[in-house]
Write a protein that holds these residues in place. Structure first.
Motif, PDB file in Angstrom:
ATOM      1  N   GLU A  17       0.827  -1.197   0.000  1.00  0.00           N
ATOM      2  CA  GLU A  17       0.000   0.000   0.000  1.00  0.00           C
ATOM      3  C   GLU A  17       0.865   1.253   0.000  1.00  0.00           C
ATOM      4  OE1 GLU A  17      -3.928  -0.638   2.413  1.00  0.00           O
ATOM      5  OE2 GLU A  17      -2.304  -1.582   3.521  1.00  0.00           O
TER       6      GLU A  17
ATOM      7  N   ASN B 273       2.013   3.873  -5.813  1.00  0.00           N
ATOM      8  CA  ASN B 273       1.024   4.820  -6.340  1.00  0.00           C
ATOM      9  C   ASN B 273       1.230   6.236  -5.825  1.00  0.00           C
ATOM     10  OD1 ASN B 273      -0.366   2.759  -7.766  1.00  0.00           O
ATOM     11  ND2 ASN B 273      -1.441   2.164  -5.884  1.00  0.00           N
TER      12      ASN B 273
ATOM     13  N   ILE C 149      -1.248   9.256  -7.009  1.00  0.00           N
ATOM     14  CA  ILE C 149      -2.166   9.848  -6.032  1.00  0.00           C
ATOM     15  C   ILE C 149      -1.894  11.346  -5.897  1.00  0.00           C
ATOM     16  CG2 ILE C 149      -2.768   9.921  -3.570  1.00  0.00           C
ATOM     17  CD1 ILE C 149      -2.385   6.868  -3.515  1.00  0.00           C
TER      18      ILE C 149
ATOM     19  N   ARG D 147      -8.307   9.781   1.387  1.00  0.00           N
ATOM     20  CA  ARG D 147      -9.500   9.531   0.557  1.00  0.00           C
ATOM     21  C   ARG D 147      -9.111   9.106  -0.862  1.00  0.00           C
ATOM     22  NH1 ARG D 147     -11.356  14.368   3.058  1.00  0.00           N
ATOM     23  NH2 ARG D 147     -11.033  15.564   1.136  1.00  0.00           N
ATOM     24  N   LYS D 148      -7.943   9.552  -1.302  1.00  0.00           N
ATOM     25  CA  LYS D 148      -7.506   9.230  -2.668  1.00  0.00           C
ATOM     26  C   LYS D 148      -6.809   7.869  -2.758  1.00  0.00           C
ATOM     27  CE  LYS D 148      -8.977  13.076  -4.489  1.00  0.00           C
ATOM     28  NZ  LYS D 148     -10.115  13.079  -5.451  1.00  0.00           N
ATOM     29  N   GLY D 149      -6.624   7.184  -1.610  1.00  0.00           N
ATOM     30  CA  GLY D 149      -6.071   5.822  -1.685  1.00  0.00           C
ATOM     31  C   GLY D 149      -4.855   5.557  -0.823  1.00  0.00           C
ATOM     32  N   CYS D 150      -4.345   6.568  -0.098  1.00  0.00           N
ATOM     33  CA  CYS D 150      -3.209   6.332   0.799  1.00  0.00           C
ATOM     34  C   CYS D 150      -3.677   5.652   2.090  1.00  0.00           C
ATOM     35  CB  CYS D 150      -2.524   7.657   1.160  1.00  0.00           C
ATOM     36  SG  CYS D 150      -1.533   8.375  -0.161  1.00  0.00           S
ATOM     37  N   LYS D 151      -2.724   5.027   2.770  1.00  0.00           N
ATOM     38  CA  LYS D 151      -2.947   4.451   4.097  1.00  0.00           C
ATOM     39  C   LYS D 151      -2.059   5.187   5.084  1.00  0.00           C
ATOM     40  CE  LYS D 151      -0.769   0.711   5.441  1.00  0.00           C
ATOM     41  NZ  LYS D 151      -0.220   0.945   6.806  1.00  0.00           N
TER      42      LYS D 151
END
Length: 469
Positions: free
Chosen positions: A5, A28, A32, A105-109
């Motif tokens: 991730e 990503n 992102i 919200r865009k895909g990060c953890k």
């Protein structure tokens, strides 16, 4: 173990400031960041070169969050070995949280403690001892601890271990080869050279193990207990050392009823001074608790400063001082004691020779220093005496110093295995039994640099890191 991730965290200290840095790492990261970053130049950041900085805005659905500088570090040429984006925004806590929430919200953890450095280790950018040095560098608060952490992070310690491990591994391979041809009774490993290698490894390991005593106090600071009877000037001495009014000073005996601690850096070495309650017979319950704590602090200290009021000294009172010295010596025989005669300007001239004769033993110990805490006279001499208790020669010679307890433990175990191998050589032990001890030594070497590891070990190490590093 490594997560695929893309992670994000605040890399600068939490709270408001002029600038904050938000770090993103993962496959990503650039994609992102590109979703929320609009460059002033209009260029797409995915098309830009690594190690470049771009001015632009963080924008989402027409809302502008902040004007920022965005730095690009493409794999493998980044701290983590992955694609890394660093966003330098204004230091408002509101802006920081808004941008981080947007990236989530865009895909990060959200990154865990030490996860960036963990990825750097797992991707081969750092070995384990270098990764641990990152945490030491962040926490360093004096010149000496900073110098040690920098040396270790640059690979000074791990290079020394890796070289020994490689040489030992080569001989281990030859001995394993001998076992394959055991029926032919041949020796591929030169026993004379092997013995020289074992002696060299043992010498280096002992030097590194011995350095831990110095390294540990440099890293954590040297605790120094200031003890003595009530109202002899302990709090005044602490204030003189720190050059500030840290402790309450009063003519009333028993004013200090609890320990007061503060730190001072002397020539790059951290000293933690502990002003303790005065030692005397008392019926005051609160004061007696403070006196009990005084002896607890003496036990924790590495150096004891026994303060004596020179203006009140007499032949009779010197006897009490000697009894106090013996009491501390008997209870703590390994702790160096420095006798400090305070108010030297008020000492009767005829008492000086008596003091020197009474308080100095045959070997010149303990050290006696005359000061005036109130006038700050003799403080520099005291500081020099404190520095003499620390072997800083290794620092000046840029030698490797061990500060990590885990490394120290592995070095002790490796030394034990090397000594077993050497004993096997001296007693003509069979090669197959020696090979077992050599493998164990190699295992402990590998534990230090991370060639040998497990998830539990890594979890324990990186859990102590700060978020964002």
């Amino acid at each position: 173990m490594i997560s695929q991730e893309t992670i994000v965290a605040l890399a600068s200290p939490s709270g408001a400031g002029a600038i904050a840095v938000i770090r993103i790492s993962g496959k990503n990261a650039i994609a992102i960041a590109e979703q929320v970053f609009q460059s002033i130049s209009g260029k797409a950041i995915s098309q830009q070169k690594t190690h470049t900085i771009h001015l632009g805005h963080i924008v989402d659905e027409g809302k502008v969050y902040d004007q920022v500088l965005l730095s690009i570090f493409k794999n493998p040429h980044s701290y983590t070995g992955e694609d890394v984006i660093e966003i330098s925004c204004h230091g408002s806590t509101y802006i920081q949280q808004q941008i981080i929430q947007l990236l989530l919200r865009k895909g990060c953890k959200m990154a865990q403690a030490g996860e960036f450095t963990l990825r750097a280790f797992l991707n081969g950018k750092l070995d384990l001892s270098q990764a641990e040095a990152v945490a030491d560098l962040i926490s360093s608060d004096n010149e000496a601890s900073h110098q040690i952490a920098m040396q270790q992070m640059r690979g000074g310690f791990s290079n020394e271990i890796a070289k020994l491990r490689e040489e030992l591994l080569n001989f281990a391979s030859l001995i394993e080869l001998e076992l394959d041809f055991a029926e032919e009774d041949v020796e591929f490993a030169d026993r004379t050279q092997f013995k020289e290698l074992l002696n060299r490894i043992e010498f280096v390991l002992k030097r590194l193990i011995d350095s831990f005593a110095v390294g540990n106090v440099i890293k954590n600071g040297i605790p120094v207990a200031i003890v003595g009877e009530p109202n002899v000037g302990k709090s005044t001495l602490l204030n003189a050392l720190l050059n500030e009014e840290r402790a309450i000073v009063s003519d009333i005996a028993g004013t200090t009823r609890d320990t007061i601690e503060d730190e001072l850096v002397i020539e790059g070495i951290g000293f933690r001074f502990i002003d303790t309650a005065g030692i005397r017979e008392t019926k005051d319950l609160v004061e007696s608790i403070g006196i009990k704590k005084t002896f607890e602090k003496i036990e924790q200290a590495q150096v004891v400063l026994l303060l004596v009021d020179g203006s009140r000294l007499s032949v009779e009172s010197l006897t009490n001082v000697k009894i106090e010295i013996e009491k501390i010596r008997n209870q703590f025989p390994l702790k160096p004691i420095v006798i400090i005669i305070n108010k030297k300007d008020l000492i009767a001239p005829e008492m000086l020779s008596t003091i020197n004769n009474q308080l100095t033993t045959d070997n010149g110990q303990p050290t006696t220093i005359y000061i005036s805490a109130k006038n700050k006279e003799g403080i520099d001499e005291l500081k020099k005496q404190l520095l003499s208790f620390v072997n800083t020669g290794a620092l000046r010679n840029n030698e490797t110093i061990v500060t990590n307890t885990r490394h120290y433990d592995s070095l002790l175990k490796a030394l034990e295995e090397i000594q077993k191998v050497r004993f096997g050589m001296d007693t003509n032990l069979s090669s197959d039994l020696m090979a077992i001890d050599i493998k164990q030594a190699l295992y402990y070497f590998g534990e230090i640099t991370g060639e040998v590891t497990n998830d539990e070990l890594l979890g324990n190490i990186f859990a102590n890191f700060c978020i964002g590093k």
